[in-house]
Design a protein around this motif. Structure first.
Motif, PDB file in Angstrom:
ATOM      1  N   PRO A 192     -27.908  24.276  70.037  1.00 62.94           N
ATOM      2  CA  PRO A 192     -26.787  23.328  69.596  1.00 62.94           C
ATOM      3  C   PRO A 192     -26.183  23.771  68.350  1.00 62.94           C
ATOM      4  CG  PRO A 192     -28.733  22.264  70.564  1.00 62.94           C
ATOM      5  CD  PRO A 192     -29.110  23.728  70.393  1.00 62.94           C
TER       6      PRO A 192
ATOM      7  N   GLN B  10     -20.479  15.166  71.065  1.00 65.33           N
ATOM      8  CA  GLN B  10     -20.225  13.836  70.909  1.00 65.33           C
ATOM      9  C   GLN B  10     -20.948  13.349  69.570  1.00 65.33           C
ATOM     10  OE1 GLN B  10     -20.836  11.730  74.408  1.00 65.33           O
ATOM     11  NE2 GLN B  10     -18.737  12.309  75.361  1.00 65.33           N
ATOM     12  N   LYS B  11     -22.198  13.792  69.596  1.00 62.37           N
ATOM     13  CA  LYS B  11     -23.159  13.220  68.421  1.00 62.37           C
ATOM     14  C   LYS B  11     -22.580  13.655  66.905  1.00 62.37           C
ATOM     15  CE  LYS B  11     -27.228  15.633  67.517  1.00 62.37           C
ATOM     16  NZ  LYS B  11     -28.256  15.958  67.772  1.00 62.37           N
ATOM     17  N   VAL B  12     -21.722  14.560  67.143  1.00 59.71           N
ATOM     18  CA  VAL B  12     -21.105  14.690  65.547  1.00 59.71           C
ATOM     19  C   VAL B  12     -19.699  14.294  65.587  1.00 59.71           C
ATOM     20  CG1 VAL B  12     -22.540  16.850  65.035  1.00 59.71           C
ATOM     21  CG2 VAL B  12     -20.396  17.021  66.382  1.00 59.71           C
TER      22      VAL B  12
ATOM     23  N   GLU C 237     -13.335  13.549  64.257  1.00 61.20           N
ATOM     24  CA  GLU C 237     -13.116  12.313  65.335  1.00 61.20           C
ATOM     25  C   GLU C 237     -11.842  12.224  66.278  1.00 61.20           C
ATOM     26  OE1 GLU C 237     -14.063  12.196  62.126  1.00 61.20           O
ATOM     27  OE2 GLU C 237     -15.996  11.153  62.248  1.00 61.20           O
TER      28      GLU C 237
ATOM     29  N   THR D 252     -24.132  18.732  80.354  1.00 61.92           N
ATOM     30  CA  THR D 252     -24.728  17.541  79.498  1.00 61.92           C
ATOM     31  C   THR D 252     -25.470  17.729  78.107  1.00 61.92           C
ATOM     32  OG1 THR D 252     -25.397  16.680  81.528  1.00 61.92           O
ATOM     33  CG2 THR D 252     -26.618  15.725  79.551  1.00 61.92           C
TER      34      THR D 252
ATOM     35  N   GLU E  82     -22.273  18.316  76.001  1.00 60.19           N
ATOM     36  CA  GLU E  82     -21.425  17.014  75.895  1.00 60.19           C
ATOM     37  C   GLU E  82     -22.212  16.066  74.602  1.00 60.19           C
ATOM     38  OE1 GLU E  82     -19.645  13.501  78.431  1.00 60.19           O
ATOM     39  OE2 GLU E  82     -21.368  14.447  79.243  1.00 60.19           O
ATOM     40  N   TYR E  83     -23.476  16.094  74.926  1.00 57.03           N
ATOM     41  CA  TYR E  83     -24.316  15.308  73.980  1.00 57.03           C
ATOM     42  C   TYR E  83     -24.065  15.635  72.616  1.00 57.03           C
ATOM     43  CZ  TYR E  83     -28.260  13.265  71.647  1.00 57.03           C
ATOM     44  OH  TYR E  83     -29.246  12.910  70.787  1.00 57.03           O
ATOM     45  N   ASN E  84     -24.255  17.022  72.525  1.00 61.84           N
ATOM     46  CA  ASN E  84     -24.275  17.644  70.791  1.00 61.84           C
ATOM     47  C   ASN E  84     -22.931  17.586  70.169  1.00 61.84           C
ATOM     48  OD1 ASN E  84     -27.125  18.650  70.014  1.00 61.84           O
ATOM     49  ND2 ASN E  84     -26.813  19.169  72.289  1.00 61.84           N
TER      50      ASN E  84
ATOM     51  N   THR F 182     -14.918  14.618  74.108  1.00 58.47           N
ATOM     52  CA  THR F 182     -15.205  15.465  75.249  1.00 58.47           C
ATOM     53  C   THR F 182     -14.542  15.117  76.406  1.00 58.47           C
ATOM     54  OG1 THR F 182     -17.338  14.702  75.988  1.00 58.47           O
ATOM     55  CG2 THR F 182     -17.451  16.310  74.169  1.00 58.47           C
TER      56      THR F 182
END
Length: 237
Positions: free
Chosen positions: A110, A26-28, A4, A19, A22-24, A32
């Motif tokens: 990912p 941020q998901k964990v 975190e 994208t 960034e998505y993957n 970013t």
């Protein structure tokens, strides 16, 4: 350091890939920061002080090689994973040579991205922790001080990238033991999966250029055909 609190700078001019990354991430739980060209990458690296940079090779204004070279010249030690196309073999080697820590070839999954990021961050974190005084490593005219990140050959100081240094230390801590490329990937790069073993060969080649008198007939790092490498104990003549 918790996920975190870790920040990843994504430098990629292709919006779909940017994208996806960034998505993957941020998901964990990673934070970013985004940049779309080489000049912005350097600005964001200096302003945001990220824990790691995912750096595309082909960028507007300044390519990834120049970005990496500029950051290292400025003394910015942020770990870098380069993102390359399959046809960029020479650029992969050059990227590692000038200080990139790893590379990924497009297209990548990912899962691979997260595994590589985790491995490089873990290794970087270990480097930044206080180092206990450790035994000096010697073989022939080669002397390594693990606690000071220093290498001397015939009493002359040599320059190494962090990953080259870690690989050399691991070799010297395991003298006369045959080590497979997969073992080296696991021990030095912290890969928990089958990675591209060419990264080992590239770094071994760099080590030989720096410590061997004759790279075609190496004294220290010997190739064990079909398996990997062995660092042989060498006595002073």
């Amino acid at each position: 350091m918790n996920v975190e609190s870790q920040k990843i700078l994504i430098v990629e001019d292709e919006q779909p890939i940017r994208t996806l990354l960034e998505y993957n991430l941020q998901k964990v739980g990673y934070e970013t920061v985004l940049a779309v060209d080489g000049k912005e990458a350097i600005e964001k690296a200096e302003q945001e002080n990220p824990d790691l940079i995912l750096l595309d090779l082909m960028l507007p204004k300044m390519d990834g090689i120049e970005v990496c070279k500029t950051l290292r010249k400025k003394g910015i030690p942020i770990p870098i994973i380069m993102l390359t196309a399959k046809s960029d073999e020479l650029d992969k080697v050059l990227g590692l040579e000038i200080g990139a820590d790893d590379y990924m070839t497009k297209p990548f999954s990912p899962r691979e991205v997260l595994a590589r990021v985790k491995a490089v961050l873990r290794r970087s974190g270990e480097r930044n922790e206080p180092v206990a005084v450790s035994t000096t490593l010697k073989s022939g005219s080669l002397t390594v001080y693990p606690d000071r990140y220093e290498v001397y050959l015939n009493d002359q100081a040599l320059d190494f990238t962090p990953k080259e240094f870690e690989l050399l230390v691991y070799f010297m801590q395991n003298k006369n033991i045959v080590l497979s490329r997969d073992q080296l990937l696991s021990a030095v790069w912290n890969y928990d999966f089958a990675g591209d073993t060419r990264i080992v060969d590239v770094h071994v080649s760099h080590l030989r250029e720096k410590i061997e008198e004759n790279t075609r007939k190496p004294t220290y790092i010997k190739t064990v055909r079909g398996i990997g490498y062995k660092f042989e104990e060498t006595k002073l003549s």
